[in-house]
Design a protein around this motif. Structure first.
Motif, PDB file in Angstrom:
ATOM      1  N   PRO A   1       3.443  11.232  -6.216  1.00  0.00           N
ATOM      2  CA  PRO A   1       4.421  12.079  -6.909  1.00  0.00           C
ATOM      3  C   PRO A   1       4.200  12.121  -8.415  1.00  0.00           C
ATOM      4  CG  PRO A   1       5.518  10.785  -5.221  1.00  0.00           C
ATOM      5  CD  PRO A   1       4.097  10.279  -5.305  1.00  0.00           C
ATOM      6  N   LEU A   2       3.798  11.005  -9.004  1.00  0.00           N
ATOM      7  CA  LEU A   2       3.526  10.982 -10.439  1.00  0.00           C
ATOM      8  C   LEU A   2       2.408  11.954 -10.798  1.00  0.00           C
ATOM      9  CD1 LEU A   2       3.842   9.733 -13.273  1.00  0.00           C
ATOM     10  CD2 LEU A   2       2.258   7.927 -12.555  1.00  0.00           C
ATOM     11  N   ALA A   3       1.328  11.944 -10.019  1.00  0.00           N
ATOM     12  CA  ALA A   3       0.219  12.862 -10.277  1.00  0.00           C
ATOM     13  C   ALA A   3       0.647  14.312 -10.094  1.00  0.00           C
ATOM     14  CB  ALA A   3      -0.953  12.536  -9.351  1.00  0.00           C
TER      15      ALA A   3
ATOM     16  N   LEU B   1       0.830  -1.204   0.000  1.00  0.00           N
ATOM     17  CA  LEU B   1       0.000   0.000   0.000  1.00  0.00           C
ATOM     18  C   LEU B   1       0.863   1.253   0.000  1.00  0.00           C
ATOM     19  CD1 LEU B   1      -2.702  -1.178   2.545  1.00  0.00           C
ATOM     20  CD2 LEU B   1      -3.172  -0.460   0.202  1.00  0.00           C
ATOM     21  N   ALA B   2       1.906   1.242   0.819  1.00  0.00           N
ATOM     22  CA  ALA B   2       2.819   2.391   0.866  1.00  0.00           C
ATOM     23  C   ALA B   2       3.526   2.571  -0.470  1.00  0.00           C
ATOM     24  CB  ALA B   2       3.839   2.201   1.983  1.00  0.00           C
ATOM     25  N   GLY B   3       3.918   1.456  -1.076  1.00  0.00           N
ATOM     26  CA  GLY B   3       4.567   1.561  -2.382  1.00  0.00           C
ATOM     27  C   GLY B   3       3.669   2.178  -3.424  1.00  0.00           C
ATOM     28  N   GLU B   4       2.368   1.926  -3.279  1.00  0.00           N
ATOM     29  CA  GLU B   4       1.411   2.478  -4.236  1.00  0.00           C
ATOM     30  C   GLU B   4       1.345   3.999  -4.146  1.00  0.00           C
ATOM     31  OE1 GLU B   4      -3.336   1.946  -5.304  1.00  0.00           O
ATOM     32  OE2 GLU B   4      -2.284   0.402  -4.147  1.00  0.00           O
ATOM     33  N   TYR B   5       1.070   4.543  -2.953  1.00  0.00           N
ATOM     34  CA  TYR B   5       0.951   6.004  -2.882  1.00  0.00           C
ATOM     35  C   TYR B   5       2.304   6.697  -2.969  1.00  0.00           C
ATOM     36  CZ  TYR B   5       1.626   5.454   2.283  1.00  0.00           C
ATOM     37  OH  TYR B   5       2.082   5.142   3.544  1.00  0.00           O
TER      38      TYR B   5
END
Length: 478
Positions: free
Chosen positions: A157-159, A148-152
């Motif tokens: 940052p990408l967004a 989950l942490a890897g996802e956000y």
């Protein structure tokens, strides 16, 4: 060539043709950029659904997994396992995202999240495998927390890197508002399932449906990222140039925690610690005390939590943009002081004196405290350059969870010293003051300062302020 690779290639051609990355920000984003921003918002909703599942959906069924004598501590272990897995995931996946790209890393993290949630839905009950049931759930929540942490850590940052400067605060607010939106979804879904199935059937097998839904939502999100989202080409070039120009010792976690960017990191860490302290008190502790102190039923707790979360989501979506209008530092200082003064009064009036109806008091309490997260997505990204941005973002956001997440162990000692409600009030006030104090240590980031790309803001936070006046702790040059 896959569809995602085709999209990425198209975006590179569009950016190259424009001659300047800023031109794309002014005239409109490429398809992959629009998709990345959309995915950042929707993805955080899915992410937060998986994070909040144990807080509400699993609580009524705890006896099924932990046994008939299950106490509050075992339920807290499930939640804490998720929170403690997140700092590890942010450190690991953040560095990967800074090295190989945000999109590829996000897809791996989403897949891991989906598998973790679906495996929890398949865990046999306590009647079948005894203590192994709750043990497996705790272990899977720890691993799931890392994914989950890897996802956000990768997706937000990408967004932000694709967002237009004047909309970055708004996009941040929308992304952060997905947390209470997801919480309200789970709360109302849980209440609906309990009403439909009955508390007995829900506790026996109905609780598995929310976890199945969370896993399937992650798989749908994975398909979207694979088909439509790509990294911002200008950020990829910036990251690759930094990798080529700097020695390995100046990159990664070492640079963030104790190297060139340590001052920025620990300022963000202090601010986030204050936000997490308030969040744990007014979301997690509050949910438990609605049942124990106010004697609300499971469905009543779910409704109160759901209403509070909807209110919180609406306001949080606006606070991100508010910070762009008034400046980031002014926002955090003002919001922190406001929370430190008003939130304790709301807690006392709702939980202690009971002069405010629970559904109203809890909604206002969460608005006053947790809505301070609105600008966080933008703010943490604006503080660091591309080659350490995901590492710094994820680690500051997640490592600061650890101390506040251990409240089941330290809050009872504080209660013994000052009393049951006074202990929570003290923690909430401390959290607000930390937000104000550490927000004041950061750069001004006025509206004029923010009207630039996220990379330009990270490179020079306050271009209009003479160098001698810029706080040393807030400056980390690329």
């Amino acid at each position: 060539m896959s569809r995602a690779e085709s999209v990425a290639a198209t975006d590179v051609v569009e950016v190259a043709a424009s001659g300047h990355d800023q031109a794309d920000e002014e005239s409109g984003m490429p398809r992959a950029g629009r998709a990345a921003v959309r995915a950042g918002v929707i993805g955080n909703y899915v992410d937060q659904i998986n994070i909040f599942l144990p807080v509400v959906a699993l609580a009524p069924a705890l006896a099924t997994l932990a046994g008939p004598n299950a106490g509050v501590t075992k339920g807290a272990l499930v939640i804490v396992a998720t929170l403690l897995g997140r700092p590890i995931g942010s450190m690991v996946f953040g560095r990967i995202a800074d090295r190989i790209g945000r999109t590829a890393t996000t897809k791996v993290a989403i897949a891991g999240t989906a598998v973790s949630s679906l495996l929890i839905a398949a865990v046999p009950g306590h009647a079948v495998i005894g203590a192994w049931a709750i043990t497996l759930v705790v272990a899977l929540r720890f691993v799931g927390g890392a994914f989950l942490a890897g996802e956000y850590t990768s997706a937000i940052p990408l967004a932000m890197e694709w967002s237009k400067p004047r909309r970055r605060g708004l996009v941040s607010g929308l992304i952060m508002s997905m947390s209470p939106a997801a919480q309200s979804t789970i709360a109302f879904a849980t209440a609906g399932l309990i009403a439909l199935l009955g508390s007995g059937s829900y506790a026996e097998w109905g609780w598995r449906f929310p976890f199945i839904a969370g896993g399937l939502a992650s798989l749908a999100l994975l398909a979207y990222y694979s088909a439509r989202v790509a990294d911002a080409p200008h950020v990829t070039r910036e990251r690759e140039a930094a990798d080529a120009a700097k020695t390995p010792a100046s990159l990664g976690l070492r640079a963030v925690l104790g190297g060139a960017y340590a001052g920025v990191f620990w300022q963000m860490f202090g601010l986030m610690t204050g936000l997490w302290l308030m969040t744990n008190m007014v979301v997690i502790v509050m949910a438990g005390r609605l049942a124990t102190d106010l004697e609300l039923s499971g469905s009543e707790v779910a409704v109160v939590v759901g209403v509070a979360s909807v209110t919180q989501a609406v306001v949080m979506a606006m606070t991100g943009h508010l910070s762009s209008l008034v400046g980031r530092r002014r926002f955090f200082v003002g919001w922190g002081v406001f929370a430190a003064v008003v939130a304790p009064l709301l807690w006392i009036g709702t939980m202690s004196a009971q002069v405010i109806p629970a559904v109203v008091g809890i909604a206002l309490l969460q608005v006053v405290t947790v809505c301070g997260y609105g600008p966080v997505g933008a703010y943490l990204c604006e503080r660091l350059p591309a080659h350490v941005r995901a590492t710094g973002y994820g680690t500051a956001y997640s490592l600061s969870i650890v101390g506040p997440a251990l409240w089941p162990w330290w809050l009872p000692h504080l209660e013994a010293l000052v009393g049951r409600n006074a202990s929570v009030v003290l923690v909430i006030a401390t959290g607000g003051l930390l937000v104000a104090a550490w927000g004041a240590r950061g750069p001004r980031l006025s509206p004029a300062d923010l009207d630039r790309s996220v990379g330009a803001v990270a490179q020079d936070p306050e271009p209009s302020v003479p160098a001698a006046e810029t706080p040393v702790i807030a400056t980390a040059r690329d």
